[in-house]
Enzyme design. Sequence first.
Site, short mmCIF file in Angstrom:
data_model
loop_
_atom_site.label_atom_id
_atom_site.label_comp_id
_atom_site.label_asym_id
_atom_site.label_seq_id
_atom_site.Cartn_x
_atom_site.Cartn_y
_atom_site.Cartn_z
N PRO A 233 -1.05 6.52 3.36
CG PRO A 233 0.59 8.09 3.92
CD PRO A 233 0.39 6.63 3.66
CG ASP B 234 1.56 11.93 1.74
OD1 ASP B 234 2.43 12.55 2.38
OD2 ASP B 234 1.75 11.49 0.60
CD1 TRP C 29 8.11 10.01 -3.76
CD2 TRP C 29 6.59 8.56 -3.01
NE1 TRP C 29 7.06 10.01 -4.64
CE2 TRP C 29 6.11 9.13 -4.22
CE3 TRP C 29 5.80 7.62 -2.35
CZ2 TRP C 29 4.88 8.78 -4.75
CZ3 TRP C 29 4.57 7.28 -2.89
CH2 TRP C 29 4.13 7.86 -4.09
CD GLN D 104 1.98 4.47 -4.11
OE1 GLN D 104 3.02 4.72 -3.52
NE2 GLN D 104 1.26 5.41 -4.68
CD1 TRP E 112 4.23 4.27 1.82
CD2 TRP E 112 2.68 2.70 1.43
NE1 TRP E 112 3.72 3.86 3.04
CE2 TRP E 112 2.77 2.91 2.83
CE3 TRP E 112 1.77 1.76 0.94
CZ2 TRP E 112 1.98 2.19 3.74
CZ3 TRP E 112 0.97 1.06 1.84
CH2 TRP E 112 1.09 1.28 3.22
CE LYS F 161 -4.63 8.73 -15.26
NZ LYS F 161 -3.26 9.29 -15.23
CE LYS G 166 -13.20 16.53 -10.80
NZ LYS G 166 -13.04 17.62 -9.82
#
Length: 899
Positions: free
Chosen positions: A49, A88, A626, A664, A668, A701, A704
Site C-alpha cells: 500500500p 497505507d 510497518w 522494503q 514490508w 537521486k 525537487k
Amino acid sequence: MSTKFTEYKGLDLPTVASEVLDFWKEKNIFEKSVTTREGNEPFVFFEGPPSANGLPGIHHVMARAIKDIFCRYKTQKGFQVKRKAGWDTHGLPVELGTEKELGITKEDIGKKITVEEYNEACKKTVMRYTDVWNDLTEKMGYWVDMEDPYVTYKSKYMESVWWLLKQIYNKDLMYKGYTIQPYSPKAGTGLSSHEVNQPGSYRDVTDTTIVAQFRALADQNELVFNTFYNYISSNNLKHYKFERLDLDEIHFLAWTTTPWTLPSNTALTVGPKIDYVLVKTFNQYTYRPVNVILAKALVGKQFGKGYFESTDPADFENFKEGDKKIPFHILAECKGSDLVGIRYEQLLPYALPYQNPENAFRVISGDFVTTEDGTGIVHTAPTFGADDAKVAKEATPEVPPMLVLDENENPVPLVDLQGKFTSHMGELGGKYVKNEYYEAGEVPERSVDVEIAIRLKEENKAFKVEKYVHSYPHCWRTDTPILYYPLDSWFIKITEVRDRMFDLNESINWKPKATGEGRFGNWLKNANDWNLSRSRYWGIPLPIWRTEDGTEEMIIGSVEELYNEIEKAVQAGVQDENPFKGFVIGNMSEENYDLIDLHKNVVDQIVLLSASGKAMKRESDLIDVWFDSGAMPYAQWHYPFENKEKIDGNQDYPANFIAEGVDQTRGWFYTLHAIGTLVFDKIAYKNVVSNGLVLDKNGQKMSKRLGNAVDPFETLKEYGPDATRWYMISNANPWDNLKFDIEGIAEVRRKFFGTLYNTYSFFSLYANIDGFKYEEAEIPMDQRPEIDQWIISELNTLIVAVDGYYEDYEPTKAARAISEFVQENLSNWYVRLCRRRFWKGEYAQDKIAAYQTLYTCLLSISKISAPIAPFFMDSLYRILSLYTWPNSRFQLKSMLIKC
C-alpha cells in the site's frame, strides 16, 4: 462498417493509449479479465500500500509497471488474478505532514489541539491525493481494483491487526522492556531496528570527535603504578625502564564521536585481553605533562603527526609551548583485565546518578572492545548505548546509568525526548544535542559538541579534538540523526523465531537471488526483537490494558471482546459508559463498523476491569506502522472475522508474487515474513521482485530540490505509457538502478514502436489493397517459401523464450528479445526481403502465404508484448483480430478476455 485493416497517418502512442483506456472502461475489460476466469487456478498478488498524502513520482510508474507485467502475463495464461488496491494511512509521514500543515509540533497535541481533532486532520490529509494516484494508475495501465481498496485506518482492518497481535501475545512472544532503543527526537518516537537499517538511513556525516582524558583519582596513582610494575616484572619485560616517577597526572584516553554523551559517562570499558600501555607525554592544548593509558596497538594512531618517540630525558625537560613536535615515551604495559576497578574523576560533573553514584566512574571489562580505532578504551554512557547499558549492568557491582530526577521526582536522562539537554546541564540546558534538530534560521554557530570540546581543551581534559567522517543513522522519515535512548517499549520476540524465519526464507524465490540470500537472509540471521511501540497519535493503538502497578494486563483481539469487557467495566463502576453502544456484534456490514472508531482518542478513554477487580488503562503507545502493512494479507479481508476460507483454505494466501523497492527488505518484505512466521508458521509470499532505484541520467537521486525530478504525468502525456514502460523495463533489470533519461523513451518509441508500427502499416496497406482477411485455408508450412518457414521458426523460438522469461520474473530479457526480433528478424530481414511478394504478382498462394506469415508474426508479437505495453498491443491485437477469419468470433474483445 469497413472491412479493412485500420490505416494510420502516423504513430501517436498517447492517443492510442487514451482510446484503448476508454474501450477498457466502457467494456469493463479489467473486471471481465477476473470474472471470466472464475474457477480457474488463482494467481495471488499482494499490493504494497502506498500513502496518498504525497504525490506519485516517476519511480512509481516503474514499480507499478513491474507489478502489472506479471499479473497481466498470468491473466493471459488463464489464471484468475485478483488485484486489490490498498492505502497505507497511518504513521510518521502522515503525522509530520499534518503537523506542518497545522503549524504545530507533537508537543502541541493535547494542548493547542485535542487528540480527536488531530486524528481527524490526519484522516483528511492522508487521502488528499487519492484522485491523483488513481489517475496515474489508470493512465499508466496498472490494473488494480481501486473501487474496493483496503484502508488501514478502517475499523475492520484495525480489528484484524489486533487479532494478529493477540495470537503473538498468546504464544508468549511479546514482552515489555526498558531498553536502549533507536529514537527520533524530530519524529518524537522510537524506531525499530529494521527501520534504522532502511537503505540510506546510515549516512556519512562530519562530526566533532574527542579523545578525552579521564584523570585517575589521586588515591589511585599508587594502584596504577603497581598494576603496570607488577605486570612487566612478572612477564620479564626488561626493555621497560619503569621507575616510580611523578605520576600525579594519569589519564585514561577514551575516544567518542558523540561528545554530547560525555556528561552521561559513568564508566570506562577495556578489553580484558587487550594490551594497554602507559605513555609519558604532554597535552597538545595546555602543554602540561601527562601520563596516559591506551591500547598498545593504537599508539601509532594517537601519537602520529606532531609527536616523536623519545627515551632522552632532555627532550622532556626542554619541551616548551610552541615546539612543533611533542615527545612521548612508552613507560610500561599491562592487560586490560589488570586495569579493572581503577577509579577516575567524573569528566563533566553536571550531575550524579540518582541511584548508587558510588558505583560509577570506574574501569570495567567488556568483550566488545576492539583496537580497530580510537584508543581501545570505550567511553561508556549506559543511558545512550545498548552495548554500554549491557556491560554496565553486567559489571559487579552494577554501574548506574546517568539518570537524574526531574521536577516530578521521575528518573530521566540528561537529554529529553525532544533531543535537548535538561536543566541539570547548566549553561548547556535547553540546547539541542544535534544542530539538525533546530528549525531553519535558529541553528547556533557552535554545536554543543564544539562547546564541550572547547571546555575540555581548557580544562586539560581533551587529548585530541578533530573533525571525523563516519556513518551515522538517520530517521527514515525526518532525515535527521537519531539518538539511542532509554525507552519503555513493547517488543516482539523475533530472536525466538528468527531461525524459523531464515529457514522459511530459503523456500522463497527472490529476484535477484542475492537479495534474498544476502541482504535479507543475513538480516534474518541477526534480527533483533521488534520494538513495536510508537509514542505517536495517529495509528493503530496497542490493544493492551494494564493495572497501574503492572501486575495484571489484558490484550484485546476483537471488537466483540472489547465491547464485552467494557460492559463488565461499566457494571463495576470503573467505566462511565460504553462508547460502542449501537454497534451490533456479529454484523459485518460496513455501516455497522463505521459506527465505531478504534483510534487513540477513543480507546484511551476506556477503562477495563482486571481479574482481581482493579482498573486497567490502555498502554499509551501505538504500534509500529510497518506492522499495519505487514498485516495486509489478512486484514484486507477482515480475517478471521470474515473470509476465513481465503487464508485457511489458501485461496488468497500466500501470495504467488509481490514486488516493491529494495528498501522494503527492511520494511514490508520483512514484516510480511515476520507476521506470517509468527502467527501461521508459513511464508507470506512465494516470489518477490526487489526493485532498484530510479535515478536521473547522471546517476543522482531525483528530488525537487535538485531540479532533476521527472513529472510522470507529463512523461505519459508526451510519450505514452507503452513507450515509458517499455523503456523502463528494457533499459535495466528491475532490481538494478535505472538511470532515467527521457531521450531513452524517445529512442524506444522510434526504434521499437516505430518499427512495429511501420511493419503493421506495410501489412495493412497491401492487405487492404488485396482484400486479405485470412479467409483462405491455412497454407501448410512445408508449402511456404523457406523464408516464411524461417521467420515462423524464429517466432516460435521467441514465444517459448519470452514465456520462460516471464515465468522466471525476467521482464528485461523478454523485452529485449522481442525488440531484437521485431527490429532485426521481422523488419530488417523478413519484410525487407519479401516486399516484392506483397506489392507484385497476383493474389495466389505465394502472396497469401506472405500475408498469413506476417499476420501471424504481428498477432503473436501483440500477445507476448502485451504485459509490458498493454495499450498499443491490445489495440494491435483487436485491429488484427476484428476482420480476419480465424479470430472473427472474438470481435470487439480484448486479448485479456480471449486468452
